[in-house]
Design a protein around this motif. Structure first.
Motif, PDB file in Angstrom:
ATOM      1  N   GLY A  76       0.837  -1.162  -0.075  1.00  0.00           N
ATOM      2  CA  GLY A  76       0.166  -0.135   0.080  1.00  0.00           C
ATOM      3  C   GLY A  76       0.795   1.351  -0.046  1.00  0.00           C
ATOM      4  O   GLY A  76       0.334   2.428  -0.119  1.00  0.00           O
ATOM      5  N   GLU A  77       2.049   1.107   0.221  1.00  0.00           N
ATOM      6  CA  GLU A  77       2.956   2.411   0.370  1.00  0.00           C
ATOM      7  C   GLU A  77       3.147   2.816  -1.387  1.00  0.00           C
ATOM      8  O   GLU A  77       3.467   2.284  -2.166  1.00  0.00           O
ATOM      9  CB  GLU A  77       4.314   2.022   0.721  1.00  0.00           C
ATOM     10  CG  GLU A  77       5.247   3.513   0.814  1.00  0.00           C
ATOM     11  CD  GLU A  77       4.717   4.588   1.667  1.00  0.00           C
ATOM     12  OE1 GLU A  77       4.218   5.445   1.066  1.00  0.00           O
ATOM     13  OE2 GLU A  77       4.464   4.314   2.920  1.00  0.00           O
ATOM     14  N   ARG A  78       2.598   4.180  -1.496  1.00  0.00           N
ATOM     15  CA  ARG A  78       2.585   4.726  -2.798  1.00  0.00           C
ATOM     16  C   ARG A  78       3.474   5.884  -2.928  1.00  0.00           C
ATOM     17  O   ARG A  78       3.835   6.632  -3.923  1.00  0.00           O
ATOM     18  CB  ARG A  78       1.173   5.056  -3.359  1.00  0.00           C
ATOM     19  CG  ARG A  78       0.298   3.819  -3.511  1.00  0.00           C
ATOM     20  CD  ARG A  78       0.502   3.101  -4.654  1.00  0.00           C
ATOM     21  NE  ARG A  78      -0.448   1.939  -4.779  1.00  0.00           N
ATOM     22  CZ  ARG A  78      -0.226   0.857  -4.465  1.00  0.00           C
ATOM     23  NH1 ARG A  78       0.756   0.502  -3.726  1.00  0.00           N
ATOM     24  NH2 ARG A  78      -1.367  -0.036  -4.705  1.00  0.00           N
ATOM     25  N   ASP A  79       4.003   6.616  -2.043  1.00  0.00           N
ATOM     26  CA  ASP A  79       4.778   7.689  -1.843  1.00  0.00           C
ATOM     27  C   ASP A  79       6.266   7.590  -2.177  1.00  0.00           C
ATOM     28  O   ASP A  79       6.945   6.549  -1.673  1.00  0.00           O
ATOM     29  CB  ASP A  79       4.817   8.515  -0.391  1.00  0.00           C
ATOM     30  CG  ASP A  79       5.410   9.598  -0.276  1.00  0.00           C
ATOM     31  OD1 ASP A  79       6.494   9.961  -1.103  1.00  0.00           O
ATOM     32  OD2 ASP A  79       5.335  10.399   0.889  1.00  0.00           O
ATOM     33  N   THR A  80       6.647   8.068  -3.413  1.00  0.00           N
ATOM     34  CA  THR A  80       7.800   7.825  -3.980  1.00  0.00           C
ATOM     35  C   THR A  80       9.010   8.063  -2.874  1.00  0.00           C
ATOM     36  O   THR A  80      10.383   7.421  -2.995  1.00  0.00           O
ATOM     37  CB  THR A  80       7.882   8.450  -5.485  1.00  0.00           C
ATOM     38  OG1 THR A  80       6.994   8.244  -6.214  1.00  0.00           O
ATOM     39  CG2 THR A  80       9.365   8.433  -6.143  1.00  0.00           C
ATOM     40  N   HIS A  81       8.792   9.022  -2.417  1.00  0.00           N
ATOM     41  CA  HIS A  81       9.929   9.826  -1.477  1.00  0.00           C
ATOM     42  C   HIS A  81      10.088   8.531  -0.261  1.00  0.00           C
ATOM     43  O   HIS A  81      11.359   8.418   0.259  1.00  0.00           O
ATOM     44  CB  HIS A  81       9.652  11.016  -0.790  1.00  0.00           C
ATOM     45  CG  HIS A  81       9.651  11.918  -1.773  1.00  0.00           C
ATOM     46  ND1 HIS A  81      10.857  12.528  -2.663  1.00  0.00           N
ATOM     47  CD2 HIS A  81       8.419  12.745  -2.339  1.00  0.00           C
ATOM     48  CE1 HIS A  81      10.532  13.312  -3.419  1.00  0.00           C
ATOM     49  NE2 HIS A  81       9.364  13.834  -3.405  1.00  0.00           N
ATOM     50  N   ARG A  82       9.025   8.271   0.180  1.00  0.00           N
ATOM     51  CA  ARG A  82       9.083   6.942   1.294  1.00  0.00           C
ATOM     52  C   ARG A  82       9.821   5.914   0.964  1.00  0.00           C
ATOM     53  O   ARG A  82      10.434   5.098   1.422  1.00  0.00           O
ATOM     54  CB  ARG A  82       7.867   6.910   2.029  1.00  0.00           C
ATOM     55  CG  ARG A  82       7.235   8.071   2.875  1.00  0.00           C
ATOM     56  CD  ARG A  82       5.800   7.750   3.567  1.00  0.00           C
ATOM     57  NE  ARG A  82       5.930   6.379   4.283  1.00  0.00           N
ATOM     58  CZ  ARG A  82       6.096   6.560   5.587  1.00  0.00           C
ATOM     59  NH1 ARG A  82       6.564   7.629   6.342  1.00  0.00           N
ATOM     60  NH2 ARG A  82       5.947   5.526   6.161  1.00  0.00           N
ATOM     61  N   LEU A  83       9.010   5.271  -0.503  1.00  0.00           N
ATOM     62  CA  LEU A  83       9.821   4.163  -1.071  1.00  0.00           C
ATOM     63  C   LEU A  83      11.242   4.348  -1.094  1.00  0.00           C
ATOM     64  O   LEU A  83      11.981   3.233  -0.923  1.00  0.00           O
ATOM     65  CB  LEU A  83       9.114   3.896  -2.383  1.00  0.00           C
ATOM     66  CG  LEU A  83       7.940   3.547  -2.394  1.00  0.00           C
ATOM     67  CD1 LEU A  83       7.140   3.490  -3.398  1.00  0.00           C
ATOM     68  CD2 LEU A  83       7.461   2.188  -1.446  1.00  0.00           C
ATOM     69  N   THR A  84      11.794   5.527  -1.580  1.00  0.00           N
ATOM     70  CA  THR A  84      13.228   5.556  -2.000  1.00  0.00           C
ATOM     71  C   THR A  84      14.023   5.791  -0.486  1.00  0.00           C
ATOM     72  O   THR A  84      14.995   4.784  -0.278  1.00  0.00           O
ATOM     73  CB  THR A  84      13.369   7.253  -2.442  1.00  0.00           C
ATOM     74  OG1 THR A  84      12.663   7.072  -3.554  1.00  0.00           O
ATOM     75  CG2 THR A  84      14.992   7.393  -2.598  1.00  0.00           C
ATOM     76  N   VAL A  85      13.476   6.263   0.506  1.00  0.00           N
ATOM     77  CA  VAL A  85      14.349   6.268   1.656  1.00  0.00           C
ATOM     78  C   VAL A  85      14.182   4.914   2.246  1.00  0.00           C
ATOM     79  O   VAL A  85      15.340   4.552   2.866  1.00  0.00           O
ATOM     80  CB  VAL A  85      13.575   7.312   2.804  1.00  0.00           C
ATOM     81  CG1 VAL A  85      13.969   7.110   4.021  1.00  0.00           C
ATOM     82  CG2 VAL A  85      13.583   8.801   2.524  1.00  0.00           C
ATOM     83  N   CYS A  86      13.152   4.183   2.352  1.00  0.00           N
ATOM     84  CA  CYS A  86      13.048   2.850   2.836  1.00  0.00           C
ATOM     85  C   CYS A  86      14.100   1.892   2.038  1.00  0.00           C
ATOM     86  O   CYS A  86      14.833   1.219   2.643  1.00  0.00           O
ATOM     87  CB  CYS A  86      11.598   2.418   2.884  1.00  0.00           C
ATOM     88  SG  CYS A  86      10.461   2.963   3.942  1.00  0.00           S
ATOM     89  N   GLY A  87      14.072   2.106   0.866  1.00  0.00           N
ATOM     90  CA  GLY A  87      15.043   1.444  -0.012  1.00  0.00           C
ATOM     91  C   GLY A  87      16.370   1.595   0.213  1.00  0.00           C
ATOM     92  O   GLY A  87      17.115   0.675   0.130  1.00  0.00           O
ATOM     93  N   LEU A  88      16.770   3.024   0.122  1.00  0.00           N
ATOM     94  CA  LEU A  88      18.286   3.257   0.556  1.00  0.00           C
ATOM     95  C   LEU A  88      18.482   2.526   2.040  1.00  0.00           C
ATOM     96  O   LEU A  88      19.768   1.848   2.306  1.00  0.00           O
ATOM     97  CB  LEU A  88      18.328   4.620   0.597  1.00  0.00           C
ATOM     98  CG  LEU A  88      18.590   5.473  -0.761  1.00  0.00           C
ATOM     99  CD1 LEU A  88      18.331   6.823  -0.587  1.00  0.00           C
ATOM    100  CD2 LEU A  88      19.845   4.857  -1.273  1.00  0.00           C
ATOM    101  N   THR A  89      17.710   2.755   3.008  1.00  0.00           N
ATOM    102  CA  THR A  89      17.847   2.274   4.389  1.00  0.00           C
ATOM    103  C   THR A  89      18.275   0.735   4.199  1.00  0.00           C
ATOM    104  O   THR A  89      19.043   0.172   4.973  1.00  0.00           O
ATOM    105  CB  THR A  89      16.717   2.631   5.360  1.00  0.00           C
ATOM    106  OG1 THR A  89      16.509   3.731   5.344  1.00  0.00           O
ATOM    107  CG2 THR A  89      17.104   1.954   6.461  1.00  0.00           C
ATOM    108  N   TYR A  90      17.129   0.149   3.612  1.00  0.00           N
ATOM    109  CA  TYR A  90      17.138  -1.389   3.453  1.00  0.00           C
ATOM    110  C   TYR A  90      18.559  -1.929   2.608  1.00  0.00           C
ATOM    111  O   TYR A  90      19.698  -2.619   3.155  1.00  0.00           O
ATOM    112  CB  TYR A  90      16.107  -1.781   2.343  1.00  0.00           C
ATOM    113  CG  TYR A  90      16.352  -3.379   2.005  1.00  0.00           C
ATOM    114  CD1 TYR A  90      16.125  -4.399   2.871  1.00  0.00           C
ATOM    115  CD2 TYR A  90      16.577  -3.628   0.631  1.00  0.00           C
ATOM    116  CE1 TYR A  90      16.000  -5.517   2.457  1.00  0.00           C
ATOM    117  CE2 TYR A  90      16.822  -4.900   0.283  1.00  0.00           C
ATOM    118  CZ  TYR A  90      16.505  -5.967   1.137  1.00  0.00           C
ATOM    119  OH  TYR A  90      16.282  -7.337   0.897  1.00  0.00           O
TER     120      TYR A  90
END
Length: 73
Positions: free
Chosen positions: A41-55
């Motif tokens: 359900g996450e659609r915010d590109t900025h949040r996806l980017t931050v989560c991906g970098l953290t991962y």
């Protein structure tokens, strides 16, 4: 979702300067991770980017909270 993955990889490559094979491996892993977040359900590109970098940083050990002094208290 693809825009977030592209931004993640561009930023990660600037930070880490990895080889082409390591970059492709990281792209495959982060694509699976971001797809999971997107399907949840996450659609915010900025949040996806931050989560991906953290991962990715957690996978390669460059984001270790213990080394950074975080004790949980």
């Amino acid at each position: 979702m693809q825009a977030a993955i592209d931004r993640i990889m561009e930023t990660y490559n600037l930070m880490m300067g990895r080889s082409a094979s390591a970059t492709e491996d990281a792209r495959a892993k982060v694509t699976d991770y971001v797809r999971t977040l997107f399907e949840a359900g996450e659609r915010d590109t900025h949040r996806l980017t931050v989560c991906g970098l953290t991962y990715l940083r957690e996978l390669d050990g460059s984001n270790d909270p213990v080394k950074a002094g975080y004790t949980g208290l």
